[in-house]
Design an enzyme around this catalytic site. Structure first.
Site, PDB file in Angstrom:
ATOM      1  N   ARG A   1      42.501  -2.217 -22.788  1.00  0.00           N
ATOM      2  CA  ARG A   1      43.066  -2.012 -21.446  1.00  0.00           C
ATOM      3  C   ARG A   1      42.608  -0.711 -20.770  1.00  0.00           C
ATOM      4  O   ARG A   1      43.363  -0.103 -20.002  1.00  0.00           O
ATOM      5  CB  ARG A   1      44.605  -2.030 -21.487  1.00  0.00           C
ATOM      6  CG  ARG A   1      45.204  -3.324 -21.924  1.00  0.00           C
ATOM      7  CD  ARG A   1      44.989  -4.453 -20.940  1.00  0.00           C
ATOM      8  NE  ARG A   1      45.473  -5.699 -21.495  1.00  0.00           N
ATOM      9  CZ  ARG A   1      44.711  -6.560 -22.184  1.00  0.00           C
ATOM     10  NH1 ARG A   1      43.427  -6.324 -22.361  1.00  0.00           N
ATOM     11  NH2 ARG A   1      45.218  -7.680 -22.660  1.00  0.00           N
TER      12      ARG A   1
ATOM     13  N   SER B   1      52.965  -7.354 -18.863  1.00  0.00           N
ATOM     14  CA  SER B   1      53.375  -6.434 -19.931  1.00  0.00           C
ATOM     15  C   SER B   1      53.486  -5.024 -19.371  1.00  0.00           C
ATOM     16  O   SER B   1      52.514  -4.501 -18.825  1.00  0.00           O
ATOM     17  CB  SER B   1      52.353  -6.448 -21.062  1.00  0.00           C
ATOM     18  OG  SER B   1      52.344  -7.712 -21.653  1.00  0.00           O
TER      19      SER B   1
ATOM     20  N   GLU C   1      51.310   0.387 -19.657  1.00  0.00           N
ATOM     21  CA  GLU C   1      50.080  -0.311 -19.233  1.00  0.00           C
ATOM     22  C   GLU C   1      50.054  -0.324 -17.697  1.00  0.00           C
ATOM     23  O   GLU C   1      49.015  -0.198 -17.070  1.00  0.00           O
ATOM     24  CB  GLU C   1      50.091  -1.745 -19.776  1.00  0.00           C
ATOM     25  CG  GLU C   1      48.854  -2.519 -19.411  1.00  0.00           C
ATOM     26  CD  GLU C   1      48.786  -3.893 -20.064  1.00  0.00           C
ATOM     27  OE1 GLU C   1      49.234  -4.054 -21.206  1.00  0.00           O
ATOM     28  OE2 GLU C   1      48.284  -4.808 -19.393  1.00  0.00           O
TER      29      GLU C   1
HETATM   30  C1  FAD Z   1      52.801 -12.074 -14.686  1.00  0.00           C
HETATM   31  C2  FAD Z   1      51.697 -11.146 -15.100  1.00  0.00           C
HETATM   32  C3  FAD Z   1      50.984 -11.391 -16.261  1.00  0.00           C
HETATM   33  C4  FAD Z   1      49.954 -10.529 -16.653  1.00  0.00           C
HETATM   34  N1  FAD Z   1      49.247 -10.834 -17.776  1.00  0.00           N
HETATM   35  C5  FAD Z   1      48.208 -10.045 -18.136  1.00  0.00           C
HETATM   36  C6  FAD Z   1      47.414 -10.366 -19.283  1.00  0.00           C
HETATM   37  O1  FAD Z   1      47.630 -11.359 -19.952  1.00  0.00           O
HETATM   38  N2  FAD Z   1      46.379  -9.528 -19.587  1.00  0.00           N
HETATM   39  C7  FAD Z   1      46.097  -8.412 -18.838  1.00  0.00           C
HETATM   40  O2  FAD Z   1      45.122  -7.707 -19.141  1.00  0.00           O
HETATM   41  N3  FAD Z   1      46.831  -8.097 -17.749  1.00  0.00           N
HETATM   42  C8  FAD Z   1      47.862  -8.875 -17.381  1.00  0.00           C
HETATM   43  N4  FAD Z   1      48.616  -8.551 -16.282  1.00  0.00           N
HETATM   44  C9  FAD Z   1      48.330  -7.296 -15.555  1.00  0.00           C
HETATM   45  C10 FAD Z   1      47.312  -7.447 -14.410  1.00  0.00           C
HETATM   46  O3  FAD Z   1      47.166  -8.771 -14.061  1.00  0.00           O
HETATM   47  C11 FAD Z   1      45.947  -6.858 -14.773  1.00  0.00           C
HETATM   48  O4  FAD Z   1      46.072  -5.522 -15.140  1.00  0.00           O
HETATM   49  C12 FAD Z   1      44.969  -6.982 -13.594  1.00  0.00           C
HETATM   50  O5  FAD Z   1      43.653  -6.800 -14.074  1.00  0.00           O
HETATM   51  C13 FAD Z   1      45.223  -5.998 -12.458  1.00  0.00           C
HETATM   52  O6  FAD Z   1      44.365  -6.330 -11.380  1.00  0.00           O
HETATM   53  P1  FAD Z   1      44.794  -6.071  -9.869  1.00  0.00           P
HETATM   54  O7  FAD Z   1      43.692  -6.510  -8.999  1.00  0.00           O
HETATM   55  O8  FAD Z   1      46.115  -6.662  -9.595  1.00  0.00           O
HETATM   56  O9  FAD Z   1      44.863  -4.479  -9.884  1.00  0.00           O
HETATM   57  P2  FAD Z   1      45.925  -3.574  -9.124  1.00  0.00           P
HETATM   58  O10 FAD Z   1      47.265  -3.749  -9.744  1.00  0.00           O
HETATM   59  O11 FAD Z   1      45.826  -3.742  -7.669  1.00  0.00           O
HETATM   60  O12 FAD Z   1      45.366  -2.131  -9.511  1.00  0.00           O
HETATM   61  C14 FAD Z   1      45.421  -1.696 -10.857  1.00  0.00           C
HETATM   62  C15 FAD Z   1      44.516  -0.464 -10.985  1.00  0.00           C
HETATM   63  O13 FAD Z   1      43.169  -0.877 -10.756  1.00  0.00           O
HETATM   64  C16 FAD Z   1      42.607  -0.108  -9.693  1.00  0.00           C
HETATM   65  N5  FAD Z   1      41.699  -0.966  -8.953  1.00  0.00           N
HETATM   66  C17 FAD Z   1      41.965  -2.138  -8.310  1.00  0.00           C
HETATM   67  N6  FAD Z   1      40.837  -2.615  -7.748  1.00  0.00           N
HETATM   68  C18 FAD Z   1      39.871  -1.723  -8.028  1.00  0.00           C
HETATM   69  C19 FAD Z   1      38.481  -1.637  -7.710  1.00  0.00           C
HETATM   70  N7  FAD Z   1      37.858  -2.563  -6.980  1.00  0.00           N
HETATM   71  N8  FAD Z   1      37.766  -0.570  -8.166  1.00  0.00           N
HETATM   72  C20 FAD Z   1      38.378   0.395  -8.899  1.00  0.00           C
HETATM   73  N9  FAD Z   1      39.667   0.380  -9.222  1.00  0.00           N
HETATM   74  C21 FAD Z   1      40.411  -0.669  -8.789  1.00  0.00           C
HETATM   75  C22 FAD Z   1      43.775   0.379  -8.865  1.00  0.00           C
HETATM   76  O14 FAD Z   1      43.464   1.601  -8.190  1.00  0.00           O
HETATM   77  C23 FAD Z   1      44.821   0.620  -9.948  1.00  0.00           C
HETATM   78  O15 FAD Z   1      44.589   1.870 -10.534  1.00  0.00           O
HETATM   79  C24 FAD Z   1      49.638  -9.396 -15.859  1.00  0.00           C
HETATM   80  C25 FAD Z   1      50.345  -9.168 -14.674  1.00  0.00           C
HETATM   81  C26 FAD Z   1      51.360 -10.023 -14.291  1.00  0.00           C
HETATM   82  C27 FAD Z   1      52.086  -9.772 -13.005  1.00  0.00           C
END
Ligand code: FAD
Length: 334
Positions: A200, A251, A322
């Site tokens: 992660r 998580s 996380e």
């Molecule tokens: C119901 C649920 C289930 C989940 N299950 C999992 C799972 O099984 N496995 C898992 O790994 N995660 C899981 N997650 C967490 C989440 O989905 C991941 O961490 C996902 O990759 C976050 O992506 P996001 O676009 O929503 O990022 P955001 O939440 O918008 O941002 C997260 C971070 O990434 C940065 N960021 C976003 N876009 C960029 C970019 N283009 N360049 C640089 N930095 C950037 C942001 O600044 C921030 O620091 C889950 C979440 C939920 C709500």
């Protein structure tokens, strides 16, 4: 009496704001907001951040721009730097906890959605959702991403955080990416090794570089579309059984180890179902903190702190978040 010019300026720089249909007040823009609206007319001011994260909490961002083109991003960052205000990049908001006070700067929500295929490689803009990436791969006869069914968020968020599930992490499928340095404004292409991937995390958490697009290597599928869909259906059912439905960020804590997942520790600390106001540790999965409706960011932080304290007291293990918890200036904190 209000002269015509005064009226026009008032209409341009002031607005009525509605939050959750309850409060209504008149907002007067500050200088940075006025310049922002002049330079980026489609930008939003005093925009509730609860609309941009899966936890559905967070106060207003002074400024927010939905970037639909990667070329917008350097310009937006230059603007924030010139104004000496913080900026924050967001994708799907599925791994973030905003502050109840919101954000005193510019939020750049990445919504760039180009996606292309070249043989067995797919290049997707950072705003493409993981769900779109998966569907696109299947439509084009490729396999390899099926395990990501139900994984929320965008390509950018996944590349930065090495997102993954069911035994498949981003580091196993990413070939290269185009990244933007927020320091120099320079854009360059980097390969998989550059990210120094671990559980992660990636180097981008230290450098603050921004992902503009990423290329993933898949395989020409030897299994039929029906079989692919069957695998995904099974994974989907497993997720539905194991994880709660509702507003969360998945998580909340990283797993300290494979043998001691955070959810199990929280469960064994007797905290499943524990509530703080409108926030609850899920009855189904101890590592899911849920917004039951009307929770605040402070409620969620209080419950998370309680889980950390209890797990420390019972097992002498420090849980590490996380989810990225932000204060109103974009600094990470709990
Ligand atoms: C119901 C649920 C289930 C989940 N299950 C999992 C799972 O099984 N496995 C898992 O790994 N995660 C899981 N997650 C967490 C989440 O989905 C991941 O961490 C996902 O990759 C976050 O992506 P996001 O676009 O929503 O990022 P955001 O939440 O918008 O941002 C997260 C971070 O990434 C940065 N960021 C976003 N876009 C960029 C970019 N283009 N360049 C640089 N930095 C950037 C942001 O600044 C921030 O620091 C889950 C979440 C939920 C709500």
């Amino acid at each position: 009496m209000i002269c015509k010019r005064h009226f026009m300026l008032t209409a341009k720089y002031c607005q009525f704001i509605l939050f959750n249909g309850q409060k209504c007040y008149f907002s007067r823009m500050n200088n940075a907001q006025k310049e922002f609206k002049d330079k980026f007319p489609s930008g939003l001011v005093d925009e509730p951040l609860s609309r941009y994260c899966t936890f559905l909490v967070g106060g207003p961002a002074d400024m927010l721009y939905r970037a639909q083109n990667t070329t917008d991003i350097p310009e937006l960052i230059s603007f924030a730097k010139a104004q000496e205000i913080p900026y924050l990049i967001i994708g799907g908001g599925s791994n973030l906890l905003f502050d109840d006070k919101g954000f005193r700067g510019l939020v750049i929500k990445i919504e760039c959605r180009r996606i292309n295929i070249d043989g067995d490689e797919i290049t997707a803009d950072s705003g493409v959702t993981v769900a779109e990436l998966l569907n696109f791969s299947i439509r084009n006869g490729l396999s390899g991403l099926e395990k990501w069914i139900g994984l929320p968020g965008t390509v950018g968020g996944a590349v930065r955080g090495n997102a993954g599930c069911n035994g498949l992490e981003t580091k196993e499928v990413i070939v290269k990416a185009t990244i933007l340095s927020s320091e120099t404004g320079e854009t360059r292409e980097v390969d998989n090794e550059y990210f120094e991937y671990d559980y992660r995390t990636s180097l981008l958490k230290e450098t603050g570089e921004i992902v503009l697009n990423a290329t993933f290597k898949l395989a020409n599928t030897s299994i039929s579309k029906e079989e692919q869909l069957k695998v995904m259906q099974e994974i989907k059912q497993f997720r539905q059984q194991a994880q709660p439905y509702g507003s969360s960020s998945g998580s909340f804590f990283k797993n300290p180890s494979l043998e001691q997942p955070a959810g199990m520790l929280i469960d064994q600390a007797g905290l499943k179902g524990k509530t703080v106001n409108k926030t609850q540790i899920s009855e189904k999965h101890g590592n899911f903190l849920l917004n039951l409706g009307g929770a605040t960011s402070e409620d969620i932080k209080e419950l998370a702190n309680l889980a950390k304290q209890e797990v420390k007291a019972k097992f002498d293990i420090e849980l590490e978040e996380e989810v990225q918890i932000l204060d109103e200036y974009g600094k990470t904190k709990l």
